[in-house]
Design a protein around this motif. Sequence first.
Motif, mmCIF file in Angstrom:
data_model
loop_
_atom_site.group_PDB
_atom_site.id
_atom_site.type_symbol
_atom_site.label_atom_id
_atom_site.label_comp_id
_atom_site.label_asym_id
_atom_site.label_seq_id
_atom_site.Cartn_x
_atom_site.Cartn_y
_atom_site.Cartn_z
ATOM 1 N N PHE A 177 33.779 25.338 38.399
ATOM 2 C CA PHE A 177 33.611 26.288 38.669
ATOM 3 C C PHE A 177 34.217 27.836 39.286
ATOM 4 O O PHE A 177 34.329 28.702 38.962
ATOM 5 C CB PHE A 177 32.067 26.146 38.307
ATOM 6 N N GLN A 178 33.933 27.461 40.780
ATOM 7 C CA GLN A 178 34.540 28.046 41.925
ATOM 8 C C GLN A 178 35.806 28.456 41.405
ATOM 9 O O GLN A 178 35.570 29.660 41.911
ATOM 10 C CB GLN A 178 34.375 27.435 42.691
ATOM 11 N N GLN A 179 36.220 27.234 41.328
ATOM 12 C CA GLN A 179 37.798 27.864 41.042
ATOM 13 C C GLN A 179 37.910 28.903 40.061
ATOM 14 O O GLN A 179 39.137 30.168 40.027
ATOM 15 C CB GLN A 179 38.486 26.641 41.107
ATOM 16 N N LEU A 180 37.520 29.127 39.738
ATOM 17 C CA LEU A 180 37.371 29.418 37.594
ATOM 18 C C LEU A 180 37.179 31.147 38.146
ATOM 19 O O LEU A 180 37.424 32.080 37.947
ATOM 20 C CB LEU A 180 37.095 29.403 36.083
ATOM 21 N N VAL A 181 36.041 31.586 38.800
ATOM 22 C CA VAL A 181 35.370 32.212 39.212
ATOM 23 C C VAL A 181 36.554 32.759 40.238
ATOM 24 O O VAL A 181 37.036 34.384 40.614
ATOM 25 C CB VAL A 181 34.192 32.473 40.119
ATOM 26 N N GLU A 182 36.991 32.376 41.530
ATOM 27 C CA GLU A 182 37.593 32.315 42.279
ATOM 28 C C GLU A 182 38.925 33.595 41.302
ATOM 29 O O GLU A 182 39.501 34.469 41.710
ATOM 30 C CB GLU A 182 38.524 31.867 43.116
ATOM 31 N N GLN A 183 39.589 32.931 40.472
ATOM 32 C CA GLN A 183 41.039 33.574 39.474
ATOM 33 C C GLN A 183 40.594 34.635 39.343
ATOM 34 O O GLN A 183 41.680 34.728 39.560
ATOM 35 C CB GLN A 183 41.149 31.954 38.833
ATOM 36 N N SER A 197 29.308 36.223 46.407
ATOM 37 C CA SER A 197 29.953 35.938 47.761
ATOM 38 C C SER A 197 29.871 34.457 48.030
ATOM 39 O O SER A 197 30.885 34.235 48.826
ATOM 40 C CB SER A 197 29.404 37.055 47.623
ATOM 41 N N SER A 198 28.580 34.129 47.530
ATOM 42 C CA SER A 198 29.041 33.020 48.003
ATOM 43 C C SER A 198 29.739 32.040 47.020
ATOM 44 O O SER A 198 30.203 30.466 48.158
ATOM 45 C CB SER A 198 27.228 32.437 47.871
ATOM 46 N N LEU A 199 30.161 31.998 46.127
ATOM 47 C CA LEU A 199 31.154 31.175 45.981
ATOM 48 C C LEU A 199 32.527 31.453 47.122
ATOM 49 O O LEU A 199 33.495 30.494 46.600
ATOM 50 C CB LEU A 199 30.838 31.283 44.347
ATOM 51 N N LEU A 200 33.012 32.639 46.948
ATOM 52 C CA LEU A 200 34.086 32.627 47.939
ATOM 53 C C LEU A 200 34.386 32.218 48.794
ATOM 54 O O LEU A 200 33.731 32.623 49.510
ATOM 55 C CB LEU A 200 34.572 34.430 47.614
ATOM 56 N N ILE A 249 30.469 28.911 30.938
ATOM 57 C CA ILE A 249 31.428 28.677 31.867
ATOM 58 C C ILE A 249 32.875 28.178 30.213
ATOM 59 O O ILE A 249 33.621 28.797 31.231
ATOM 60 C CB ILE A 249 30.799 28.019 32.626
ATOM 61 N N ASP A 250 32.676 27.775 29.773
ATOM 62 C CA ASP A 250 33.369 27.156 28.549
ATOM 63 C C ASP A 250 34.232 28.558 28.053
ATOM 64 O O ASP A 250 35.313 28.612 27.652
ATOM 65 C CB ASP A 250 33.014 26.385 27.510
ATOM 66 N N ALA A 251 33.210 29.138 27.391
ATOM 67 C CA ALA A 251 33.859 30.691 26.517
ATOM 68 C C ALA A 251 34.210 31.351 27.683
ATOM 69 O O ALA A 251 35.269 31.941 27.408
ATOM 70 C CB ALA A 251 32.498 31.017 26.334
ATOM 71 N N ALA A 252 33.303 31.199 29.253
ATOM 72 C CA ALA A 252 34.565 32.064 29.897
ATOM 73 C C ALA A 252 36.471 32.265 29.885
ATOM 74 O O ALA A 252 37.293 32.596 30.465
ATOM 75 C CB ALA A 252 33.737 32.222 30.793
ATOM 76 N N LYS A 253 35.943 30.469 29.993
ATOM 77 C CA LYS A 253 37.290 30.184 30.207
ATOM 78 C C LYS A 253 38.004 30.297 29.464
ATOM 79 O O LYS A 253 39.402 30.573 29.244
ATOM 80 C CB LYS A 253 37.414 27.756 30.507
ATOM 81 N N GLN A 254 37.994 30.577 28.267
ATOM 82 C CA GLN A 254 38.455 30.616 26.763
ATOM 83 C C GLN A 254 39.064 31.583 26.854
ATOM 84 O O GLN A 254 39.631 32.260 25.860
ATOM 85 C CB GLN A 254 37.757 30.391 25.320
ATOM 86 N N GLN A 255 38.505 32.750 27.327
ATOM 87 C CA GLN A 255 38.128 34.442 26.946
ATOM 88 C C GLN A 255 38.985 34.905 27.616
ATOM 89 O O GLN A 255 39.880 35.622 27.765
ATOM 90 C CB GLN A 255 36.995 35.202 27.089
ATOM 91 N N TYR A 256 38.589 33.996 29.530
ATOM 92 C CA TYR A 256 40.423 34.394 30.301
ATOM 93 C C TYR A 256 41.474 33.977 30.137
ATOM 94 O O TYR A 256 42.362 34.715 30.383
ATOM 95 C CB TYR A 256 39.762 33.609 31.383
#
Length: 1001
Positions: free
Chosen positions: A463-469, A497-500, A411-418
């Motif tokens: 995490f949910q907000q990260l995925v939505e963003q 879909s379950s997080l959105l 998750i941290d790596a995904a934030k950084q790459q984003y």
Amino acid sequence: MANVVDQDQHWLLNCLSATLDPNHEVRCFAEASLTQASLQPGFGTALSKVAANKELAVGLRQLAAVLLKQFVKKHWQEGEDTFEPPVVSSHEKVVIREILLLALDESHKKICTAISMAVASIAEYDWPDFWPDLLPFLLRLIGNQANLNGVYGAMRCLALLSADLDDKIVPTLIPALFPCLLTTVSSPQIYDAYIRSKALSIVYSCTSMLGTMSGVYKTETSTMIIPMLKPWMAQFSSILEVPVQSENPDDWCIRMEVLKCLNKFVQNFSSLIGTEFEEILRSLWNTFISSLRVYEQSSIEGTEDSYDGRYDSDGAEKSLDSFVIQMFELLLTIVGNTRLGKVVGANVKELVYYTISFLQMTEKQVHTWSLDANQFIADEDDANYSCRVSGALLLEEVVNSYGGEGILAIIDAAKQQYTESQSRKVAGSASWWKIREATLFALSFISEQLLEAEDSGLVPSGFQQLVEQIITEDSLIGSHEYPFLYARIFASAAKFSSLLSSGILEHFVDAAMKAITMDVPPPMKVGACRALCQLLPETKNEITQPQLLGLFSSLSELLSQASDETLHMVLETLQATIKAGHESSAFVEPIISPVILNVWALHISDPFISSDALEVLEAIKSIPGCLRPLLSRILPYIGPILSKPQEQADGLVAGSLDLVTMLLKNAPGDVVKAIYDICFDATIRIVLQSEDHSEIQNATECLAAFISVGRQEVLAWGSNSESTMRSLLEIASRLLDPNLESSGSLFVGSYILQLILHLPSQMAVHIHDLVAAVVRRMQSAKIAALRSSLLVVFARLVHMSAPNVGQFIDLLISIPAEGHDNSFAYVMSEWTKQQGEIQGAYQIKVTTSALALLLSSSHVELAKLSVPGHLIKSGVGITTRSKAKSAPDQWIMLPLPTKIVALLADTLIEIQEQVLAGDDEDDDWEEVQTGDDIENDEEFLSSLSAAASGKPTYEHLEAIAKAFNEDQEDQYEDSLLSIADPLNQSLTQAQRNAIQTVVRR
């Protein structure tokens, strides 16, 4: 002929030249002449002399070496499967071996490879027993630095030999060979990259065999490998610590061999790798980081040569991709190792961050997938061998090995790459979208683990907000400019879909439905289809209804344009759309049904596509009001096909029978009667007359369905019920004929079960003959699945005989069985061996509870029988084919009641494990409902305790019975059998009492 090269060299050379002639007749004549000459003494010597003659043309020499290899395979060793007389004399063998060894210092690489292959083919038979000087000769060649051609030839030959080693040769080979190989690998100033790579490939092969041996010879292999670890690890480290350079693909090849060797060392000898590992890890990290820079420039950006599609002289791939994949394989092995993985754990965040960077689409992929959406679908769905898939598998292993820590790292790596992709986008980078797409690809690949962690509270609140963003950030970008990013956004929205929020999901469903109807790039349509397949079932009607007609129209148009890869996806989307439309889908039946039937007919020979089309037709059939219109389209088409099966194209008859079976499933009486009138008699004739096993199988399943839904009416609908019954018995007789190949009889078990369940009075008078025939078919069956299905028949007969189970045992005792005292002895021996292999909720339930009923009968014959308990492992060492022939499997024999108790206990243990594991849906017990069906774990524990003592309690057996309730999603055969089967209500009270009486004694 013995001295053909010396006396009449022109004849052999002319024949060899003629085999290369484009004229077919000339080539055939020359090949026939060579074949005839191969029967004469000295022909092998002649070929070896031609192959070794450096004055001849390369093509002729190479051909002679290839023919020599074929000659060796046919004439060298009597008793081999490939042997053809005459056998080569001992004297000629010596001559051929000498000529070939002296020719190994060949300067032409293709000739050297061909001669090496000939040497290896001989060594397969002669080395080491009859060719003891082979290894010393090769080692002398390797050690002669003045003859690099000889070193090359010896390495090539050893590489071939090392690929086929056994546990006798390796212990003598490694001590003599590895020091020479280490000298070669560590001397780049003397030996080129090819020779050093070949030396490493030999190390890899030998280490692989040592790993296999270590399971039996742990002490011996450890003693052998320990002295080699330190020098080899030091050498591996020195190779890997130098940064990877884009302009040196030969260096990639050497590193790739190092990575392969390290992978084997880690897999097999991780406990022996001590302080050297941390040094290796530092060097490996240097290679990992520096190769990313090279990979980005060469493959992702395409600004430098990636050497994709290039191979060395032996056919080994030299591409950067293959090197990176091998690197991921090693990292995956290290991360998954409980000992070494802890060392990596300190840097898991960095590992994940760089791994995601490797997942970016390459320029070649973008180009290929833009031109061919079908290839895009094929590569994505099949998880083809690629950096993307290998890297994603590493991320999955990170989650498996490090749990919550690994998830947080991803998750941290995904934030950084984003964040970095945002910066690249602002800076005007043309490839900013690739890292965004790679981030979504990574998260989607492990979406199940992430969602499970979310449910367990292991995922941070943001995490949910990260995925939505990430998903919504680019939902308004130009679809034509970034179609692959858009495709990934669609697919990711479905995965998460379950997080959105409902609003975001409705937006994506609406956008996906519009994308399919609009003129957008193909990748975007692919992503839209994938999203709809998962999102439509949960979408509100008011969202889908306004666009259904346009969506049906567009999907139908896509079907006409689709290739095989695309068809599967479009058909799956169409099925989801039909189900989402509910009753409103009925108005499109006249439009969709003919199209799907056409797809089904055109692809009848493709089992995957025809099956997809069949599922769509079944979805249409389930819509209220659509069954009879669909039936009116299908019956006029398939009736003539089944009536004249011999005139039809391949697969059409078998496919039509599948279609009939689908229509019969859960059909009302008038529909069954209509199908019966058109198809029943023709289906019977197919079973009785066809020689096509697919047709027999499908016709058998079709008749089982007729009997399941029609029951006694099947006899009444015909003009003569007695004649119909005779036909049904003739079918059973043919399917149980031991002379019919097993594949033709594959579904006879299901068919017989329908007969005895739904036509019991008619079958009662034939039970003796039926049982005898089933025993004969079981004994002749060459397919385990067939034997298992017939065991279910016996199990069902046990239930039908209750409470007089002893009478059924007496019946089996009265029927002879070849090689056994009687049929009861044979059936119970086979049953107790096969019980663990039986699959399907109904089948497991029936067979397990039938064993309990047999045990409860207290029949005297039970105690007289002994059956195979567990396998005895005889001898030591690696099991070769010759060992297997000379020492077949041996079993510990157990009294039959003891074995039955053990099987019942095993069943309960497996059910308990599934309850404790949370009903893993991918497990073998996925069709069995547990959880609420079992009152509590204490019931299990007491049952297991009783089973362990050898005396199962009634509660033990009752727990088994309670657990065997079918899932509503069982396979069709299960549902056919279980719906009407009284055993579906678990055991009767009388059966419970009978079991209780016995187990409490």
